[in-house]
Motif scaffolding. Sequence first.
Motif, short mmCIF file in Angstrom:
data_model
loop_
_atom_site.label_atom_id
_atom_site.label_comp_id
_atom_site.label_asym_id
_atom_site.label_seq_id
_atom_site.Cartn_x
_atom_site.Cartn_y
_atom_site.Cartn_z
N UNK A 76 64.81 -50.00 60.98
CA UNK A 76 66.09 -49.46 61.49
C UNK A 76 66.46 -50.10 62.65
N UNK A 77 66.38 -51.47 62.60
CA UNK A 77 67.02 -52.12 63.76
C UNK A 77 68.47 -52.22 63.97
N UNK A 78 69.03 -52.01 65.03
CA UNK A 78 70.44 -52.32 65.16
C UNK A 78 70.87 -53.36 64.82
N UNK A 79 72.24 -53.91 64.51
CA UNK A 79 72.72 -55.05 64.14
C UNK A 79 73.02 -55.67 65.70
N UNK A 109 58.97 -48.16 70.75
CA UNK A 109 59.38 -46.87 70.71
C UNK A 109 59.63 -45.68 69.70
N UNK A 110 59.87 -46.64 68.60
CA UNK A 110 60.01 -45.99 67.22
C UNK A 110 58.74 -45.45 66.74
N UNK A 122 51.99 -47.94 52.46
CA UNK A 122 52.34 -49.04 53.42
C UNK A 122 51.21 -49.90 53.38
N UNK A 123 51.55 -51.30 53.36
CA UNK A 123 50.46 -52.22 53.24
C UNK A 123 50.45 -53.11 54.51
N UNK A 124 51.59 -53.16 55.20
CA UNK A 124 52.04 -53.80 56.34
C UNK A 124 52.88 -53.24 56.94
N UNK A 125 52.48 -53.02 58.37
CA UNK A 125 53.34 -52.44 59.59
C UNK A 125 53.44 -53.48 60.66
N UNK A 126 54.50 -53.95 60.66
CA UNK A 126 54.95 -54.65 61.60
C UNK A 126 55.60 -54.27 63.03
N UNK A 127 55.33 -54.56 64.05
CA UNK A 127 55.76 -54.32 65.40
C UNK A 127 56.46 -55.28 66.05
N UNK A 128 57.81 -55.44 66.61
CA UNK A 128 58.72 -56.57 67.39
C UNK A 128 59.27 -55.85 68.36
N UNK A 129 59.90 -56.88 69.05
CA UNK A 129 60.85 -56.44 70.33
C UNK A 129 60.09 -56.52 71.62
N UNK A 177 68.09 -51.42 71.62
CA UNK A 177 67.19 -52.00 71.03
C UNK A 177 65.96 -51.30 71.24
N UNK A 178 65.71 -50.13 71.86
CA UNK A 178 64.60 -49.52 72.23
C UNK A 178 63.63 -49.98 73.37
#
Length: 520
Positions: free
Chosen positions: A203-206, A253-254, A272-279, A486-487
């Motif tokens: 659910x990342x913003x453009x 934040x999400x 869910x087999x992969x949960x990735x966190x970014x930013x 962007x959170x």
Amino acid sequence: MIVPELLARRAAEEPERVALEVAGGATLTFAQWRARADALARGLVRRGVQRGDRIGLLFGAESWTDFAVAYCAAQLAGGVAVPISDRLAPAEVAYMLEHCSATGVLHAGKGPAVPPASGVLHAGKGPVVPPDGAYWSAVPDELEPGSREPEPPEPGDLAQILYTSGTTGRPKAVAATHVNLTYGSATRANRRRFGHSRLLLHAFPIGTNAGQAMLLNALDARPAVLTLARFTPGRFARLIESRRVGTVFLVPAMALELLNAGLHERHDFSGVVLLGSAASALPAALCARLAAAFPKATVTNYYTSTEAAPAQTVMIYDPTRPAALGRPALGSGLRVTGPDGAQLAAGETGEIWLRSPAAARSYYRDEQASAHTFRDGWVRMGDVGYLDADGYLYLVDRESDVVKSGAFKVSTVQVESALHEHPDVAEAAVAGVPHPVLGTVLAAAVVPRSRAPRVTELRAFLLTRLAAHELPAQVIFVDRLPRNHSGKVVKSDLRDLLKQADSVMETGPKVGAVEKEGGR
């Protein structure tokens, strides 16, 4: 390789396969994506777009499919795509378009998004693109294709300008070439990323680096990319369960909203087999909670920046190293240096640098800033950290956020991580505020769960995890933290919030209340 080549390959190999889907909205197959992008590119050429022209792409997250078409079309026409979220304030949009000298702007609606008499975007100071009707709809029948074929870009040409989140000042324009964006792309179907999943949800913003990574995943990875126009924890959880999503990407934040709402207790996340966190970095306590909430998932933290990509470190959650950010991946380089630029030994704290395995990015039209941040393929991250004996990276803080209090330097990240471990703390952010004797002291803004803890209770808890000089001298309780689209917590806004609350004194800790402790 240029980015549109990725699309051409997928359209040839899997024309009817869904590439992108907006939850509750439009879907886009690879064949549709290519046909629409080709037509729109010829329409841009008919309107005079030439190789190297910057094209603003102003879209909302409900229009991800239209944005994806416009992105590839701008590049097919030889132009440079400049993604911009319509969630930004008009003044921010105006600055970005003016800064990059956009030739035109593509948007999602039919016809001009402003009165036809002006034909341009206005934001207080007048037009920010040439007043010649250069505000175009990305709807295919609104921009009729011409007969002249577009002049395709070269791999070394600029492909994208992405503006940073601006949490530490005015957004910077980060320019990337096609070879930078396509680095590591799979050329064979059996080597596509996330091959274990049918769907990838985000659910990342453009207009964010994380969002652009998801767009490239749509072009190159195995799963179809499913996006939520606006993140709400309830709908996100329902999509994970109902669509049996295999790969999930979010920001911290999400993740906090999802877990604090207890949705993992009411929904089945076993697919869910992969949960990735970014930013931004995941606090250690949050990593542990995610691992428990997604029992069959590999929880993975990706550390990079808009400037450094595709360089990154990757960390699969390890309870024995809960705070680690991992080791360099995909051919990236990593080093921690002292003030003289010399590489430091394991355990020594210094400045973090990443080396891009591809052609490095740069700041568009800012040679001075580029020279400061980009050096011989290495990228200055603006973070302070250290490596352990096994080469795992640990983040201490943003270089600009380290608080010098008296004789001590304190990591706000470390204090935030400790606060997140308290059972009554939903979210927390820490910054430095002025102090008449010590110069600066730490102050914390805390979003409580159902019960707001007493500050004395919080301090007693923190003393089991932090040194006395690391304890916040001020704690305020708030409904929400100041975040950007962007959170990320905007530290300048946080400092303003803490300063405004400094004179407010209440008897008990409640939302909006402030408590201070003596002896600091």
